[in-house]
Design a protein around this motif. Structure first.
Motif, PDB file in Angstrom:
ATOM      1  N   THR A  63      -5.914   3.606  -5.045  1.00 23.29           N
ATOM      2  CA  THR A  63      -7.278   3.785  -4.544  1.00 23.29           C
ATOM      3  C   THR A  63      -7.895   2.452  -4.156  1.00 23.29           C
ATOM      4  O   THR A  63      -8.520   2.343  -3.095  1.00 23.29           O
ATOM      5  N   THR A  64      -7.731   1.443  -4.992  1.00 21.04           N
ATOM      6  CA  THR A  64      -8.323   0.137  -4.671  1.00 21.04           C
ATOM      7  C   THR A  64      -7.681  -0.475  -3.428  1.00 21.04           C
ATOM      8  O   THR A  64      -8.367  -1.189  -2.686  1.00 21.04           O
ATOM      9  N   LEU A  65      -6.412  -0.200  -3.196  1.00 21.69           N
ATOM     10  CA  LEU A  65      -5.758  -0.722  -1.994  1.00 21.69           C
ATOM     11  C   LEU A  65      -6.282  -0.043  -0.729  1.00 21.69           C
ATOM     12  O   LEU A  65      -6.176  -0.600   0.368  1.00 21.69           O
ATOM     13  N   SER A 122       0.829  -1.205   0.000  1.00 18.19           N
ATOM     14  CA  SER A 122       0.000   0.000   0.000  1.00 18.19           C
ATOM     15  C   SER A 122       0.862   1.252   0.000  1.00 18.19           C
ATOM     16  O   SER A 122       0.631   2.179  -0.795  1.00 18.19           O
ATOM     17  N   GLY A 123       1.857   1.305   0.871  1.00 17.42           N
ATOM     18  CA  GLY A 123       2.758   2.457   0.917  1.00 17.42           C
ATOM     19  C   GLY A 123       3.516   2.634  -0.382  1.00 17.42           C
ATOM     20  O   GLY A 123       3.720   3.754  -0.858  1.00 17.42           O
ATOM     21  N   PHE A 124       3.931   1.525  -0.988  1.00 16.17           N
ATOM     22  CA  PHE A 124       4.643   1.582  -2.265  1.00 16.17           C
ATOM     23  C   PHE A 124       3.791   2.264  -3.330  1.00 16.17           C
ATOM     24  O   PHE A 124       4.253   3.173  -4.023  1.00 16.17           O
ATOM     25  N   PHE A 125       2.542   1.851  -3.460  1.00 18.71           N
ATOM     26  CA  PHE A 125       1.690   2.427  -4.499  1.00 18.71           C
ATOM     27  C   PHE A 125       1.279   3.871  -4.189  1.00 18.71           C
ATOM     28  O   PHE A 125       1.130   4.680  -5.103  1.00 18.71           O
ATOM     29  N   ILE A 126       1.115   4.197  -2.915  1.00 23.30           N
ATOM     30  CA  ILE A 126       0.779   5.576  -2.551  1.00 23.30           C
ATOM     31  C   ILE A 126       1.926   6.513  -2.920  1.00 23.30           C
ATOM     32  O   ILE A 126       1.727   7.571  -3.527  1.00 23.30           O
ATOM     33  N   ILE A 127       3.146   6.112  -2.604  1.00 20.48           N
ATOM     34  CA  ILE A 127       4.305   6.953  -2.909  1.00 20.48           C
ATOM     35  C   ILE A 127       4.609   6.942  -4.405  1.00 20.48           C
ATOM     36  O   ILE A 127       4.940   7.980  -4.987  1.00 20.48           O
ATOM     37  N   LEU A 128       4.453   5.788  -5.053  1.00 18.96           N
ATOM     38  CA  LEU A 128       4.668   5.715  -6.502  1.00 18.96           C
ATOM     39  C   LEU A 128       3.670   6.594  -7.251  1.00 18.96           C
ATOM     40  O   LEU A 128       4.037   7.253  -8.236  1.00 18.96           O
ATOM     41  N   ALA A 129       2.427   6.633  -6.787  1.00 16.91           N
ATOM     42  CA  ALA A 129       1.418   7.486  -7.419  1.00 16.91           C
ATOM     43  C   ALA A 129       1.838   8.954  -7.359  1.00 16.91           C
ATOM     44  O   ALA A 129       1.714   9.690  -8.343  1.00 16.91           O
ATOM     45  N   MET A 130       2.364   9.363  -6.216  1.00 13.33           N
ATOM     46  CA  MET A 130       2.800  10.757  -6.082  1.00 13.33           C
ATOM     47  C   MET A 130       3.999  11.047  -6.976  1.00 13.33           C
ATOM     48  O   MET A 130       4.046  12.076  -7.643  1.00 13.33           O
ATOM     49  N   THR A 131       4.972  10.152  -7.013  1.00 13.59           N
ATOM     50  CA  THR A 131       6.187  10.438  -7.776  1.00 13.59           C
ATOM     51  C   THR A 131       5.939  10.419  -9.287  1.00 13.59           C
ATOM     52  O   THR A 131       6.490  11.246 -10.005  1.00 13.59           O
TER      53      THR A 131
END
Length: 125
Positions: A49-51, A8-17
């Motif tokens: 979002t789905t996560l 979850s943290g990976f995708f949240i940070i990847l989305a921002m970058t």
């Protein structure tokens, strides 16, 4: 280590970058912004979002809200770009609108990452 939190943290940070990668550059230059990077930002934001859908806490609700805002703004940017490409001409004004929408999504992603990091720091081991 909680694998769900890592993913979850990976995708949240990847989305921002990835969103920042699209946003960065001359606001009115078509060459500075890739449609593929915008597409990748949309897909990664939708995955993030789905996560966030399963979290029943108050923080989970706020994180989901920020993610939905980012999704809507990035999808709106893609719609503007698509309509402009096939109906009008993508000029500096249209590119400014697209980049501005992605900037709003970037701000929502920054809020999401800040809340995620704050929640992580607050949680007990």
């Amino acid at each position: 280590m909680n694998l769900d939190k890592v993913i979850s943290g990976f995708f949240i940070i990847l989305a921002m970058t990835i969103n920042f990668g699209f946003f960065y550059g001359d606001m009115h230059s078509l060459e500075a912004h890739s449609k593929y990077e915008l597409f990748a930002a949309i897909i990664i934001n939708i995955i993030a979002t789905t996560l966030k859908l399963g979290d029943k806490t108050q923080m989970g609700s706020v994180l989901l809200a920020t993610s939905l805002v980012a999704d809507i703004q990035l999808i709106a940017a893609a719609i503007v770009w698509t309509v402009a490409a096939y109906v009008f001409v993508v000029d500096a004004e249209i590119m400014g609108i697209i980049v501005s929408l992605s900037g709003g999504a970037l701000l929502a992603n920054i809020v999401s990452v800040a809340l995620y990091v704050g929640d992580t720091l607050k949680s007990k081991r």
